[in-house]
Write a protein that holds these residues in place. Structure first.
Motif, short mmCIF file in Angstrom:
data_model
loop_
_atom_site.label_atom_id
_atom_site.label_comp_id
_atom_site.label_asym_id
_atom_site.label_seq_id
_atom_site.Cartn_x
_atom_site.Cartn_y
_atom_site.Cartn_z
N ASP A 151 -0.15 25.27 35.03
CA ASP A 151 1.02 25.86 34.36
C ASP A 151 0.65 27.25 33.87
O ASP A 151 -0.32 27.42 33.12
N ALA A 152 1.41 28.27 34.28
CA ALA A 152 1.05 29.67 34.00
C ALA A 152 0.99 29.95 32.50
O ALA A 152 0.04 30.59 32.02
N ALA A 153 1.99 29.49 31.75
CA ALA A 153 2.02 29.78 30.31
C ALA A 153 0.82 29.14 29.59
O ALA A 153 0.16 29.77 28.76
N GLU A 183 -2.39 31.02 30.46
CA GLU A 183 -2.55 32.26 29.70
C GLU A 183 -3.05 31.98 28.29
O GLU A 183 -3.92 32.68 27.77
N LYS A 239 -3.76 39.40 32.07
CA LYS A 239 -3.06 40.51 32.73
C LYS A 239 -4.03 41.52 33.33
O LYS A 239 -3.61 42.56 33.84
N ASN A 258 -0.18 34.69 38.16
CA ASN A 258 1.18 34.72 38.70
C ASN A 258 1.41 33.64 39.76
O ASN A 258 2.55 33.20 39.96
N ARG A 295 3.32 30.70 38.54
CA ARG A 295 4.69 30.87 38.05
C ARG A 295 5.71 30.38 39.06
O ARG A 295 6.91 30.27 38.75
N TYR A 296 5.26 30.09 40.29
CA TYR A 296 6.20 29.75 41.36
C TYR A 296 6.22 28.25 41.66
O TYR A 296 6.75 27.84 42.69
#
Length: 578
Positions: free
Chosen positions: A507-509, A512, A525, A534, A537-538
């Motif tokens: 999971d991207a969030a 991070e 980033k 990224n 995110r898809y």
């Protein structure tokens, strides 16, 4: 103006060589003249003797009945190739040994004729009429006899006895049954009577080290100057690696790297049967991707690049790309100044990553199956090679658990076993190398296996992409975000780690968040990590995997004392050649 000399010019001429010395000068003494005469007589006798020897040799060569059957061949490629009118097939010694396993019906007077190319392991002249040669081909050796007869000359016997060890030769001979087993060779029930012998590539007579020296165990710590009982010096690992081409000629090295190739084949064979796809990820990166502390920086045109520490991030990106089961075999680079017996700066990684359905232990179970498949494959397919190497290092057989019964211990249980054995260690401390080896001995004693798994490692000692355990997430404390355990695991052989793996955050969030709060924070980033984050995110399925050190598997399976012995041309902090 005339070139004719004038009348006043008196021509200068040299005094005759036999003229008496001028007044005041001394001529050669009688002793010097006598010595010169003796030297002249000696030189004349030597020249006469040499001429006689050359004449005798010329006459002998003219009468040499074997002159067409031996000698040094011209360098292959130096002359136009003319296919022979009658080409005799070349044979493999192992196949010959198998074909003539039954020698009860072999005719002593005759015997099948074979032609093969091999290596002279040693040549021993036994007088002027007989030479014994040991030929080698791969792991196989056979004794050969070159004996004077009505059809084989004494000159050929002499030639055979002087071929330097390690020379490449082409041999024509008759396969015979020896009077008794030849215990000094691997093919003991046969011997060869040489009929033709040609040197294809002659070795130097003086080698920087002997192949036989390379076929003995390397000295342990503090044994650099030790000698064997027979007085021969023990050749150190450093000397062997400096002369690696000769060192690799040792039969045990042929076995080691045959086994190493076998591990790769078994790894791919098993995973392909489970629908994995082989991939090749980049080794040149635009930015450090896993923290940047131990990466090699290289010049890349007008900028700089970094050698990949692992294919980890790319494996995960491929899972997000809908390649749900991937595997890779490729080089790994670690710029760690580790001068230990189990670390290299470049090694070969066996990597896999897969999406799972409900729980990461689906992947752990498959990895356990994979390792048992490799171990059992090495036992059944590479038994001869394994026994050869272990006989040198006197290592016990690798003990395996039954299928489905691989000990899978929670990290906390491993810690408790160490504490019960007197080791002081915290609940979430990483295991030192001595701790790992000690735990391996305890597991062997308790479970009877050299192979086991430690599960649920502390979150604080794992990389940022590692999924915290459900219990850890439920008890999350923002003041101590790295407390608790993770869905991660290590695999061990003989008490040493061979593989590290885990469920990855998909999971991207959440990824991070973990990147910012892990023990060694990284910027999601940043140039090296932005595309990686990224990818999730898809929509990416849950996944897990692991990275296995190929050289460590070989080292620990065979019981080698140093991982460098499992690398063809090893790289470590102090070695960048050959």
């Amino acid at each position: 103006m005339s070139d004719k000399p004038t009348e006043n010019v008196v021509p200068v001429t040299e005094a005759p060589k036999d003229a008496p010395a001028a007044e005041g000068e001394k001529g050669p003494s009688k002793g010097a003249l006598k010595k010169a005469a003796k030297e002249k007589e000696k030189a004349e006798k030597a020249a006469k003797r040499k001429a006689e020897e050359e004449a005798q040799k010329k006459a002998a060569d003219a009468n040499d009945i074997s002159k067409e059957d031996y000698g040094e061949l011209p360098m292959l490629g130096s002359q136009p190739y003319v296919p022979p009118t009658e080409k005799v097939p070349r044979v493999n010694l192992a196949e010959v040994a198998e074909e003539y396993k039954d020698t009860s019906k072999m005719d002593e007077a005759g015997g099948p004729q074979i032609v093969f190319r091999g290596i002279v392991e040693n040549a021993r002249a036994q007088g002027a009429k007989l030479t014994f040669i040991t030929f080698r081909q791969g792991l196989d050796t056979i004794q050969a006899v070159v004996a004077e007869s009505e059809t084989l000359s004494r000159q050929m016997v002499k030639f055979a006895g002087k071929i330097p060890a390690e020379s490449v030769v082409l041999v024509h001979g008759l396969v015979k049954k020896p009077k008794e087993l030849v215990k000094s060779t691997t093919i003991q029930h046969l011997e060869l009577h040489v009929k033709k012998l040609f040197v294809v590539a002659k070795a130097d007579s003086q080698l920087p080290m002997q192949v036989t020296d390379a076929e003995r165990p390397i000295p342990g710590d503090g044994e650099e100057e030790k000698t064997e009982d027979d007085g021969r010096p023990i050749v150190t690992l450093n000397t062997r690696l400096n002369n690696r081409v000769i060192d690799l000629r040792g039969k045990h090295n042929t076995a080691i790297f045959t086994i190493k190739d076998g591990v790769i084949a078994l790894f791919q064979e098993f995973l392909r049967s489970k629908k994995f796809v082989g991939v090749n990820s980049p080794r040149l990166l635009g930015a450090p991707s896993e923290g940047g502390a131990s990466v090699f920086e290289v010049k890349y045109f007008n900028t700089k690049a970094f050698l990949a520490q692992s294919p980890q991030l790319y494996k995960q990106m491929l899972i997000a790309s809908r390649f749900e089961r991937v595997m890779e075999v490729g080089p790994i680079f670690r710029a760690e100044n580790s001068n230990t017996a189990r670390h290299l700066t470049e090694f070969t990684g066996l990597d896999m990553e897969m999406a799972f359905e409900e729980d990461y232990h689906e992947v752990v179970g498959l990895l356990e199956e994979l390792m048992l498949y490799i171990f059992n494959g090495l036992r059944t397919r590479y038994g001869r090679e394994t026994d050869l190497v272990r006989s040198i290092y006197q290592v016990e057989e690798f003990k395996l658990p039954e299928a489905g019964k691989v000990p899978r211990l929670p990290f906390s249980e491993g810690v408790q076993m160490l504490r019960d054995d007197g080791v002081e260690i915290g609940d979430f401390d990483d295991l030192s190398t001595p701790d790992e080896k000690r735990l391996g001995a305890l597991v062997l004693k308790k479970y009877g296996t050299d192979f086991y798994v430690l599960d649920k490692y502390p979150l604080a000692i794992r990389p940022f992409y590692t999924m915290p355990s459900a219990e850890t997430q439920a008890a999350y404390d923002p003041k101590n975000p790295n407390a608790g355990t993770s869905n991660s695991y290590d695999f061990f052989m003989r008490g040493q780690e061979i593989m590290s793996g885990a469920q990855r955050i998909h999971d991207a969030a959440f990824l991070e968040k973990r990147m910012r709060e892990c023990v060694t924070p990284v910027d999601p980033k940043s140039e090296g990590l932005r595309d990686y984050v990224n990818a999730f995110r898809y929509g990416c399925p849950p996944h897990a995997g692991g990275g296995i050190g190929l050289e460590r598997i070989v080292m620990l399976w065979l019981g080698l004392p140093n991982v460098r012995l499992a690398s063809l041309f090893p790289r470590d902090p102090s070695r960048l050649s050959p």
